[in-house]
Design a protein around this motif. Structure first.
Motif, mmCIF file in Angstrom:
data_model
loop_
_atom_site.group_PDB
_atom_site.id
_atom_site.type_symbol
_atom_site.label_atom_id
_atom_site.label_comp_id
_atom_site.label_asym_id
_atom_site.label_seq_id
_atom_site.Cartn_x
_atom_site.Cartn_y
_atom_site.Cartn_z
ATOM 1 N N ASN A 131 0.807 -1.214 0.000
ATOM 2 C CA ASN A 131 0.000 0.000 0.000
ATOM 3 C C ASN A 131 0.846 1.272 0.000
ATOM 4 O OD1 ASN A 131 0.473 -1.076 2.741
ATOM 5 N ND2 ASN A 131 -0.451 0.850 3.391
ATOM 6 N N LEU A 132 2.099 1.160 0.447
ATOM 7 C CA LEU A 132 3.007 2.313 0.379
ATOM 8 C C LEU A 132 3.740 2.368 -0.962
ATOM 9 C CD1 LEU A 132 4.543 2.101 3.975
ATOM 10 C CD2 LEU A 132 2.692 3.599 3.182
ATOM 11 N N GLY A 133 3.751 1.234 -1.690
ATOM 12 C CA GLY A 133 4.406 1.195 -2.990
ATOM 13 C C GLY A 133 5.909 1.303 -2.914
ATOM 14 N N SER A 134 6.510 0.800 -1.830
ATOM 15 C CA SER A 134 7.945 1.007 -1.613
ATOM 16 C C SER A 134 8.649 -0.301 -1.265
ATOM 17 C CB SER A 134 8.156 2.020 -0.483
ATOM 18 O OG SER A 134 7.503 1.590 0.700
ATOM 19 N N LEU A 135 9.987 -0.275 -1.410
ATOM 20 C CA LEU A 135 10.832 -1.424 -1.072
ATOM 21 C C LEU A 135 11.636 -1.130 0.181
ATOM 22 C CD1 LEU A 135 12.291 -2.725 -4.467
ATOM 23 C CD2 LEU A 135 10.161 -3.350 -3.308
ATOM 24 N N MET A 136 11.898 -2.187 0.950
ATOM 25 C CA MET A 136 12.635 -2.026 2.202
ATOM 26 C C MET A 136 13.488 -3.262 2.459
ATOM 27 S SD MET A 136 9.340 -2.620 4.629
ATOM 28 C CE MET A 136 8.395 -1.664 3.447
ATOM 29 N N CYS A 137 14.427 -3.116 3.387
ATOM 30 C CA CYS A 137 15.281 -4.236 3.759
ATOM 31 C C CYS A 137 14.515 -5.181 4.685
ATOM 32 C CB CYS A 137 16.548 -3.726 4.446
ATOM 33 S SG CYS A 137 16.241 -2.940 6.053
ATOM 34 N N ILE A 138 15.094 -6.337 4.957
ATOM 35 C CA ILE A 138 14.402 -7.340 5.752
ATOM 36 C C ILE A 138 14.191 -6.877 7.199
ATOM 37 C CG2 ILE A 138 16.553 -8.555 6.348
ATOM 38 C CD1 ILE A 138 14.912 -11.172 6.167
ATOM 39 N N GLU A 139 15.141 -6.122 7.755
ATOM 40 C CA GLU A 139 14.976 -5.663 9.131
ATOM 41 C C GLU A 139 13.821 -4.657 9.229
ATOM 42 O OE1 GLU A 139 17.876 -4.713 12.798
ATOM 43 O OE2 GLU A 139 18.236 -3.421 11.044
ATOM 44 N N CYS A 140 13.775 -3.726 8.307
ATOM 45 C CA CYS A 140 12.668 -2.749 8.319
ATOM 46 C C CYS A 140 11.336 -3.414 8.017
ATOM 47 C CB CYS A 140 12.942 -1.623 7.328
ATOM 48 S SG CYS A 140 14.284 -0.502 7.842
ATOM 49 N N SER A 141 11.362 -4.473 7.207
ATOM 50 C CA SER A 141 10.110 -5.170 6.899
ATOM 51 C C SER A 141 9.506 -5.795 8.150
ATOM 52 C CB SER A 141 10.348 -6.246 5.834
ATOM 53 O OG SER A 141 11.010 -7.377 6.371
ATOM 54 N N GLY A 142 10.373 -6.279 9.045
ATOM 55 C CA GLY A 142 9.873 -6.823 10.304
ATOM 56 C C GLY A 142 9.200 -5.758 11.149
ATOM 57 N N ILE A 143 9.744 -4.559 11.138
ATOM 58 C CA ILE A 143 9.134 -3.448 11.881
ATOM 59 C C ILE A 143 7.801 -3.060 11.239
ATOM 60 C CG2 ILE A 143 9.451 -1.058 12.630
ATOM 61 C CD1 ILE A 143 12.523 -1.616 12.527
ATOM 62 N N HIS A 144 7.767 -3.044 9.917
ATOM 63 C CA HIS A 144 6.523 -2.725 9.209
ATOM 64 C C HIS A 144 5.427 -3.736 9.534
ATOM 65 C CE1 HIS A 144 7.141 0.584 6.158
ATOM 66 N NE2 HIS A 144 8.364 0.471 6.679
ATOM 67 N N ARG A 145 5.792 -4.995 9.655
ATOM 68 C CA ARG A 145 4.781 -6.004 10.010
ATOM 69 C C ARG A 145 4.143 -5.682 11.361
ATOM 70 N NH1 ARG A 145 4.465 -10.416 6.765
ATOM 71 N NH2 ARG A 145 6.266 -10.942 5.456
ATOM 72 N N LEU A 147 3.553 -2.841 12.498
ATOM 73 C CA LEU A 147 2.666 -1.682 12.407
ATOM 74 C C LEU A 147 1.222 -2.099 12.174
ATOM 75 C CD1 LEU A 147 4.746 0.713 10.084
ATOM 76 C CD2 LEU A 147 4.593 0.771 12.585
ATOM 77 N N GLY A 148 1.034 -3.256 11.558
ATOM 78 C CA GLY A 148 -0.309 -3.703 11.198
ATOM 79 C C GLY A 148 -0.598 -3.448 9.727
ATOM 80 N N THR A 149 -1.465 -4.274 9.143
ATOM 81 C CA THR A 149 -1.737 -4.165 7.714
ATOM 82 C C THR A 149 -2.522 -2.907 7.359
ATOM 83 O OG1 THR A 149 -3.718 -5.531 8.004
ATOM 84 C CG2 THR A 149 -1.695 -6.653 7.356
ATOM 85 N N HIS A 150 -3.139 -2.254 8.332
ATOM 86 C CA HIS A 150 -3.822 -0.999 8.023
ATOM 87 C C HIS A 150 -2.825 0.112 7.698
ATOM 88 C CE1 HIS A 150 -2.732 -0.687 12.222
ATOM 89 N NE2 HIS A 150 -3.010 0.607 12.226
ATOM 90 N N LEU A 151 -1.562 -0.077 8.117
ATOM 91 C CA LEU A 151 -0.516 0.902 7.810
ATOM 92 C C LEU A 151 0.462 0.402 6.751
ATOM 93 C CD1 LEU A 151 0.373 2.358 11.331
ATOM 94 C CD2 LEU A 151 -1.072 3.376 9.554
ATOM 95 N N SER A 152 0.775 -0.880 6.766
ATOM 96 C CA SER A 152 1.761 -1.402 5.826
ATOM 97 C C SER A 152 1.509 -2.889 5.559
ATOM 98 C CB SER A 152 3.185 -1.201 6.376
ATOM 99 O OG SER A 152 4.156 -1.576 5.422
ATOM 100 N N ARG A 153 1.366 -3.219 4.282
ATOM 101 C CA ARG A 153 1.131 -4.607 3.858
ATOM 102 C C ARG A 153 2.431 -5.148 3.274
ATOM 103 N NH1 ARG A 153 -4.475 -5.820 2.696
ATOM 104 N NH2 ARG A 153 -5.787 -4.131 3.513
ATOM 105 N N VAL A 154 3.098 -6.006 4.027
ATOM 106 C CA VAL A 154 4.453 -6.444 3.680
ATOM 107 C C VAL A 154 4.411 -7.711 2.830
ATOM 108 C CG1 VAL A 154 6.683 -7.171 4.603
ATOM 109 C CG2 VAL A 154 5.352 -5.399 5.781
ATOM 110 N N ARG A 155 5.293 -7.758 1.836
ATOM 111 C CA ARG A 155 5.391 -8.926 0.963
ATOM 112 C C ARG A 155 6.829 -9.064 0.473
ATOM 113 N NH1 ARG A 155 1.281 -11.412 -3.274
ATOM 114 N NH2 ARG A 155 -0.042 -11.004 -1.481
ATOM 115 N N SER A 156 7.278 -10.310 0.307
ATOM 116 C CA SER A 156 8.635 -10.566 -0.186
ATOM 117 C C SER A 156 8.675 -10.532 -1.708
ATOM 118 C CB SER A 156 9.123 -11.932 0.298
ATOM 119 O OG SER A 156 10.323 -12.300 -0.355
#
Length: 354
Positions: A131-145, A147-156
């Motif tokens: 939903n943010l349309g952005s790429l991130m590293c694996i450590e930041c992806s864990g933090i995004h998870r 946050l909850g899917t209402h803020l960030s939907r994480v996918r590999s």
């Protein structure tokens, strides 16, 4: 496959059957010694064929005539050839599918700014926030998870499937556009790097997306946010749509036109077959069940636009599958470059999408 001779077509012999009973005579043309009566010679030809598997298993079959045996052999060989072609075709499709997936993932990586993590600038990130349309590293992806899917939907990028609508979202936004919205006003705060601790990165990420401390300001306008969103959708202004969704409440993003119109931003994006904005609107809380003044859901507009991608997105999120209804159309302008900046004209503005 080999061929010899025998009197009739039979199933493969059981390994436990009497071998003498199932012994086949080869076509030798010799006189049968135990003929029906003395002095009478019978020449018995057999029309046998054998199928040998790759594992060495053998199946013996018998036909009653030479022609019948040849027909059986041709039919079986044709089936084997067709089966081999099917296997090769499946391998080619799988290979092409893998190549296509790799190209799609690479197209996401190639978007401006995507060579570095959106939150800490680590090189070559391989996780995404849809939903943010952005790429991130694996450590930041864990933090995004967290946050909850209402803020960030994480996918590999490498481990998950990527349907076409998700690829379209990711290639349309990217880290540069995302940070022009979410990091526009950093107010002198230092962005973390790969050398910072996880705790420091989490503090930055929560300030950025939960508290929205660095979010870009809304454009100056007397038009309510919901009406600005409707306008931005029709003008296909993706960055402004992202900005308005980031600022908007659920009530604001579900706002409709007045004067008994009833259309939401989702009706408009579906009418324009805009897959990216349709997906973003749903992620940010626009109700797929909303009906316009004539009782039509966004599905009717997507069907009228013949956008299978929009239809698929709506179905995935529970939009009713309306009967196909012809929607009267008028001239559409996805980008209105002659819109007046006059406040009164903004308030009276109404797009002619449908």
């Amino acid at each position: 496959m080999t061929s010899s001779t025998s009197p009739k077509l039979e199933p493969p012999p059981s390994p436990h059957a009497n071998r003498k009973k199932h012994r086949r005579k080869k076509s030798t043309g010799t006189t049968k010694p135990d003929g029906p009566s003395p002095g009478t010679e019978e020449h018995e030809e057999s029309f046998e064929f054998i199928i040998v598997s790759l594992t060495g298993q053998m199946w013996h079959f018998e036909a009653s005539t030479y022609e019948e045996r040849e027909l059986w052999v041709q039919a079986i060989e044709s089936q084997i050839f067709a089966s081999l072609q099917s296997c090769e075709s499946s391998k080619n499709k799988s290979r092409l599918g893998s190549q296509s997936d790799a190209l799609a993932i690479q197209s996401i990586r190639n978007v401006r700014g995507n060579g570095f993590c959106v939150d800490c600038d680590v090189q070559n990130p391989d996780w995404a926030s849809l939903n943010l349309g952005s790429l991130m590293c694996i450590e930041c992806s864990g933090i995004h998870r967290n946050l909850g899917t209402h803020l960030s939907r994480v996918r590999s990028l490498d481990l998950d499937d990527w349907p076409v609508e998700l690829i379209m979202v990711m290639t349309s936004i990217g880290n540069s556009v995302a940070n022009s919205v979410w990091e526009e006003n950093v107010q002198g705060c230092a962005k973390p790097t790969q050398d910072n601790s996880r705790e420091e990165k989490e503090c930055w990420i929560r300030a950025k997306y939960e508290q929205k401390l660095f979010l870009a300001s809304l454009p100056q306008s007397d038009v309510p946010l919901g009406q600005q969103l409707l306008r931005a959708v029709v003008e296909d202004d993706l960055r402004l749509v992202v900005l308005l969704l980031a600022h908007g409440t659920k009530e604001e993003v579900n706002e409709t036109y007045g004067d008994g119109d009833g259309r939401t931003a989702l009706h408009l994006s579906c009418a324009m077959a805009n897959v990216v904005i349709t997906q973003l609107l749903i992620w940010y809380g626009v109700d797929v069940m909303n009906r316009d003044a004539r009782g039509l859901t966004p599905m009717a507009y997507a069907m009228q636009a013949r956008s299978q991608e929009c239809i698929d997105i709506l179905l995935q999120h529970g939009c009713p599958s309306d009967s196909y209804i012809t929607v009267p159309t008028s001239n559409i302008s996805q980008r209105n470059t002659n819109v007046s900046n006059n406040t009164q004209s903004e308030q009276n503005w109404s797009p002619t999408v449908i």
